[in-house]
Scaffold this active site. Structure first.
Site, mmCIF file in Angstrom:
data_model
loop_
_atom_site.group_PDB
_atom_site.id
_atom_site.type_symbol
_atom_site.label_atom_id
_atom_site.label_comp_id
_atom_site.label_asym_id
_atom_site.label_seq_id
_atom_site.Cartn_x
_atom_site.Cartn_y
_atom_site.Cartn_z
ATOM 1 N N LYS A 1 18.571 39.773 79.296
ATOM 2 C CA LYS A 1 19.344 38.523 79.401
ATOM 3 C C LYS A 1 20.545 38.539 78.441
ATOM 4 O O LYS A 1 21.635 38.143 78.817
ATOM 5 C CB LYS A 1 18.459 37.306 79.074
ATOM 6 C CG LYS A 1 17.301 37.107 80.034
ATOM 7 C CD LYS A 1 16.599 35.780 79.791
ATOM 8 C CE LYS A 1 15.917 35.657 78.440
ATOM 9 N NZ LYS A 1 14.704 36.469 78.261
ATOM 10 N N ARG B 1 12.260 27.233 79.542
ATOM 11 C CA ARG B 1 11.072 28.079 79.484
ATOM 12 C C ARG B 1 9.817 27.317 79.887
ATOM 13 O O ARG B 1 8.723 27.887 79.860
ATOM 14 C CB ARG B 1 10.874 28.597 78.059
ATOM 15 C CG ARG B 1 11.521 29.946 77.808
ATOM 16 C CD ARG B 1 11.542 30.113 76.309
ATOM 17 N NE ARG B 1 11.336 31.455 75.878
ATOM 18 C CZ ARG B 1 12.322 32.225 75.388
ATOM 19 N NH1 ARG B 1 13.553 31.796 75.370
ATOM 20 N NH2 ARG B 1 12.059 33.419 74.952
ATOM 21 N N ARG C 1 13.814 48.619 70.808
ATOM 22 C CA ARG C 1 14.677 47.694 70.071
ATOM 23 C C ARG C 1 14.178 47.501 68.636
ATOM 24 O O ARG C 1 14.959 47.359 67.713
ATOM 25 C CB ARG C 1 14.695 46.338 70.814
ATOM 26 C CG ARG C 1 15.487 45.251 70.117
ATOM 27 C CD ARG C 1 15.778 44.089 71.044
ATOM 28 N NE ARG C 1 14.721 43.088 71.029
ATOM 29 C CZ ARG C 1 14.672 42.036 71.840
ATOM 30 N NH1 ARG C 1 15.607 41.872 72.750
ATOM 31 N NH2 ARG C 1 13.702 41.175 71.771
ATOM 32 N N ARG D 1 13.944 42.629 64.349
ATOM 33 C CA ARG D 1 13.651 41.206 64.561
ATOM 34 C C ARG D 1 12.214 40.941 64.204
ATOM 35 O O ARG D 1 11.316 41.630 64.687
ATOM 36 C CB ARG D 1 13.872 40.862 66.048
ATOM 37 C CG ARG D 1 15.119 40.054 66.283
ATOM 38 C CD ARG D 1 15.321 39.822 67.742
ATOM 39 N NE ARG D 1 14.322 38.950 68.328
ATOM 40 C CZ ARG D 1 14.439 38.435 69.540
ATOM 41 N NH1 ARG D 1 15.512 38.704 70.258
ATOM 42 N NH2 ARG D 1 13.516 37.652 70.031
ATOM 43 N N ARG E 1 4.567 36.665 72.591
ATOM 44 C CA ARG E 1 5.749 36.248 73.360
ATOM 45 C C ARG E 1 5.588 36.596 74.833
ATOM 46 O O ARG E 1 5.913 35.795 75.704
ATOM 47 C CB ARG E 1 7.014 36.896 72.803
ATOM 48 C CG ARG E 1 7.613 36.088 71.668
ATOM 49 C CD ARG E 1 8.512 36.899 70.795
ATOM 50 N NE ARG E 1 9.613 37.501 71.509
ATOM 51 C CZ ARG E 1 10.163 38.683 71.185
ATOM 52 N NH1 ARG E 1 9.686 39.368 70.177
ATOM 53 N NH2 ARG E 1 11.171 39.148 71.865
#
Ligand code: ADP
Length: 188
Positions: free
Chosen positions: A14, A89, A128, A134, A145
């Site tokens: 996204k 969401r 990532r 992160r 998540r």
């Protein structure tokens, strides 16, 4: 004015596609994930409220998320159009978004879901993790998540589908090819 929702699981691409879409169409980009990260980084009262929730990989309660979104919309009264990334969401969020659009005499014109398998998502985020650092990309948090997506967020799809507003784009392959597919939908 064109308003678009870009939908998909964590790691669906996204963020990458949003950047390209903004560049091409001049959308105001509203990423609730980025907004929450900004608040936590700057240690605002909102940031302090959501930090723990975010870091554990859970969804922030609707009431907080919807209020933050509304504030962001109000900050951009002259926007040519909005690209919503990571919002809605939940179904109440989707309903609130429709209401906000209607109150402003506009609507969500396109909802595009990036279709990516759970396996691909896990591989991408593992990659990532080695680059971005992160806090919520750590494995147990990532599992939460992904779980939040497949138990809660997925229900947003039938909401849009039943209103014949859902477009799906295959989200695995070349970034430019995926972008081209998105642009074809926006053109129609
Ligand atoms: P992801 O890579 O999981 O798509 P985001 O950057 O979009 O991550 O969001 C990071 C975190 O911010 C989420 O795990 C959640 O805690 C919070 N968040 C972002 N958007 C929303 C939303 N619309 N509703 C509830 N929580 C949200």
């Amino acid at each position: 004015m064109i308003n678009l929702v870009l939908f998909g699981p964590p790691g669906a691409g996204k963020g990458t596609q949003s950047e390209k879409l903004i560049h091409k169409y001049g959308f105001v980009h509203i990423s609730t994930g980025d907004l929450f990260r900004w608040h936590t980084k700057n240690d605002t009262p909102l940031g302090r409220r959501v930090k723990e929730i975010m870091n554990s990989g859970l969804l922030v309660p609707d009431e907080i998320t919807i209020a933050m979104l509304k504030e962001e919309l109000d900050k951009n009264p002259n926007a040519k159009g909005f690209l919503f990334d990571g919002f809605p969401r939940t179904v109440p969020q989707a309903e609130a978004l429709d209401k906000f659009m209607k109150d402003n005499g506009t609507a969500i014109h396109y909802v595009i879901a990036l279709d990516v398998t759970e396996e691909e998502v896990r591989n991408r985020i593992a990659k990532r993790r080695t680059i971005d650092n992160r806090a919520d990309d750590e494995e147990d948090k990532l599992n939460k998540r992904i779980n939040e997506y497949f138990t809660k967020t997925i229900h947003v799809l039938p909401y849009y589908e039943s209103q014949k507003r859902l477009n799906t784009v295959h989200g695995i392959g070349e970034v430019d090819q995926i972008f081209k597919s998105l642009c074809e939908i926006i053109k129609t």
